[in-house]
Design a protein around this motif. Structure first.
Motif, PDB file in Angstrom:
ATOM      1  N   PRO A   1       8.032  58.937  51.011  1.00 35.18           N
ATOM      2  CA  PRO A   1       7.111  58.008  51.875  1.00 35.18           C
ATOM      3  C   PRO A   1       7.630  56.942  52.734  1.00 35.18           C
ATOM      4  N   ALA A   2       7.204  56.896  54.278  1.00 32.06           N
ATOM      5  CA  ALA A   2       8.173  56.143  55.027  1.00 32.06           C
ATOM      6  C   ALA A   2       8.303  54.666  54.656  1.00 32.06           C
TER       7      ALA A   2
ATOM      8  N   SER B   1       9.790  65.557  61.121  1.00 29.83           N
ATOM      9  CA  SER B   1       9.205  64.500  60.787  1.00 29.83           C
ATOM     10  C   SER B   1       7.698  65.553  60.366  1.00 29.83           C
ATOM     11  N   THR B   2       6.893  63.841  60.378  1.00 30.97           N
ATOM     12  CA  THR B   2       5.179  64.392  60.567  1.00 30.97           C
ATOM     13  C   THR B   2       4.394  63.012  61.073  1.00 30.97           C
TER      14      THR B   2
ATOM     15  N   ALA C   1       3.133  61.060  59.542  1.00 29.52           N
ATOM     16  CA  ALA C   1       3.333  59.741  59.053  1.00 29.52           C
ATOM     17  C   ALA C   1       4.500  59.594  59.448  1.00 29.52           C
ATOM     18  N   GLY C   2       5.478  60.113  59.791  1.00 28.89           N
ATOM     19  CA  GLY C   2       6.752  59.550  59.432  1.00 28.89           C
ATOM     20  C   GLY C   2       7.782  60.574  59.767  1.00 28.89           C
ATOM     21  N   ASN C   3       9.181  60.362  59.565  1.00 26.12           N
ATOM     22  CA  ASN C   3       9.809  59.032  59.069  1.00 26.12           C
ATOM     23  C   ASN C   3      10.476  58.347  60.409  1.00 26.12           C
TER      24      ASN C   3
ATOM     25  N   GLN D   1       9.364  55.231  62.348  1.00 31.35           N
ATOM     26  CA  GLN D   1       9.026  54.033  61.700  1.00 31.35           C
ATOM     27  C   GLN D   1      10.597  53.187  61.456  1.00 31.35           C
TER      28      GLN D   1
ATOM     29  N   THR E   1       7.962  69.607  56.370  1.00 32.58           N
ATOM     30  CA  THR E   1       7.830  68.570  57.882  1.00 32.58           C
ATOM     31  C   THR E   1       7.630  69.965  59.075  1.00 32.58           C
TER      32      THR E   1
ATOM     33  N   GLN F   1       4.187  58.255  66.103  1.00 30.19           N
ATOM     34  CA  GLN F   1       4.679  57.262  65.254  1.00 30.19           C
ATOM     35  C   GLN F   1       5.428  55.835  65.023  1.00 30.19           C
TER      36      GLN F   1
END
Length: 431
Positions: free
Chosen positions: A63-64, A96-97, A99-101, A104, A154, A168
């Motif tokens: 998680p980010a 990456s996605t 949502a990150g990372n 971030q 990813t 992001q």
């Protein structure tokens, strides 16, 4: 302490990839496995004689918030060690996605360093990764048309890195295109000033050749933070007066048994496994469904190794499948659980192989490499010579005084005969 460049890598193979390029450019490099424990003196060995220190994290797919926290801890340690510039390293396929990372972590590092601008380029032409008009190519195809579109964690379906990074980050993303880069460092610096004045926080930079990366390296000398794949590393050491030297890559002599542990599902690693199998050398396939069913697959693999290590040269323990097979397993077990089962099993196998006298170990796959080095309790690696672009041999001390030679190979890297060629390069003997 002589640390000039402090590097934060988001996985273990990426860390050695980066360190490899720095060594080739003349820097003495130590790779640390995760951030040293609180209270560890950053001026103490193993990094005391290093020109660059690379801290390898396992933060690419967490998680980010966890990735940011780990990266900031790494930054704090590197700054205490005296690092003059910080390098955030991610994969040459910009894994990456939404949502990150990458975005971030980049912004968190910018905030901590008090800087308003950085560059971003995953280009690594030696491995077929180029950026043109802000779009990432893998070989002759766009990223979105490459095997990365099927990545289980990813999947990369957008080749436009400006839009990928912009999604992001809170700061606008800009572009420094190839026409500017071709004009040299002064033109790049002028474009950076222009983008800064427009409020842009990060700029994707085109690079289609090593010359582009060298020009970019000179242009970003004064930036507190750079972000990139490993390619930019060839352009930075000259900023401190370093020149290529074989002395920076010297490792202790190699000895002991040889083995390969492969957990990547990339096309390149699948091809390397097929090539190894075609030679008739001993290999054991790890099936995640059997692990999930409760079988002690690690013990089975080590029993297989016991029969072959001494007499038959390198032994391969692998879990690699086609994209369709991977999706089938994930459908039954879940993507995260399937990956975790394989990683932990291969990590146990690696521990057992070391106990059986393996002192030359090839590990394929970023997540697998992270699990293996953590299971072996390795805290630091001295970076040696290159096997293939982006993949060096490394050396690490073991309890009792032995040296482990280990290479941590990104799943996407290496030629078809990598597994056997690696040992030939290390020992000078054909295997």
């Amino acid at each position: 302490m002589s640390v000039r460049l402090g590097c934060i890598a988001d996985d273990f193979t990426g860390a050695t990839d980066l360190a490899n390029n720095l060594v080739r450019a003349g820097m003495r490099v130590v790779q640390l496995i995760d951030v040293p424990a609180e209270g560890t003196d950053p001026t103490a060995d193993p990094a005391a004689d290093a020109d660059a220190v690379v801290i390898a994290l396992k933060s690419r797919t967490v998680p980010a918030a966890e990735a940011v926290e780990a990266s900031l801890r790494a930054l704090e340690w590197l700054r205490a060690a005296g690092a003059e510039q910080i390098y955030f390293k991610y994969c040459s396929t910009f894994d990456s996605t939404p949502a990150g990372n990458i975005g971030q972590v980049t912004e968190a590092l910018m905030d901590a360093l008090g800087t308003d601008f950085t560059v971003a380029t995953p280009a690594f032409p030696d491995n077929g990764r180029t950026v043109f008009k802000g779009h990432l190519f893998v070989g002759d195809v766009l990223l979105s048309e490459s095997g990365m579109r099927h990545h289980p964690l990813t999947p990369m379906t957008d080749s436009n890195l400006v839009s990928v990074l912009d999604a992001q980050t809170t700061r606008p993303t800009g572009l420094i295109d190839h026409e500017v880069v071709a004009q040299g460092a002064d033109a790049v610096r002028a474009r950076i000033a222009q983008l800064r004045a427009q409020g842009v926080g990060a700029a994707i930079v085109d690079a289609v050749s090593n010359d582009d990366l060298v020009r970019l390296g000179a242009a970003v000398k004064e930036l507190a933070l750079v972000t990139a794949g490993s390619g930019l590393a060839i352009g930075l050491p000259a900023n401190w007066g370093f020149e290529p030297s074989s002395a920076a890559a010297q490792l202790p002599p190699a000895c002991g048994r040889q083995a390969v542990v492969a957990g990547s599902v990339s096309a390149a690693t699948n091809g390397q496994v097929r090539e190894f199998l075609s030679t008739g050398r001993p290999a054991f396939s790890v099936d995640p469904l059997r692990i999930a069913a409760g079988e002690d697959v690690a013990a089975q693999a080590l029993a297989f190794a016991d029969k072959h290590l001494a007499a038959d040269g390198p032994v391969l323990v692998y879990s690699t499948e086609s994209p369709d097979a991977v999706r089938s397993v994930q459908g039954q077990l879940g993507a995260a659980e399937a990956g975790e089962l394989v990683e932990q099993t291969l990590a146990r196998v690696a521990q057992g192989l070391i106990q059986r006298g393996v002192r030359q170990l090839v590990v394929a796959g970023g997540e697998t490499s992270g699990a293996v080095v953590q299971a072996l309790g390795l805290t630091g690696l001295r970076i040696g010579g290159q096997i293939d672009p982006g993949v060096p041999w490394c050396a690490a001390p073991l309890p009792g005084g032995d040296t482990l030679h280990i290479t941590l190979k990104s799943g996407n890297f290496g030629g078809p005969d990598f597994f056997t060629a690696a040992f030939t390069l290390l020992t000078g003997e054909s295997k």
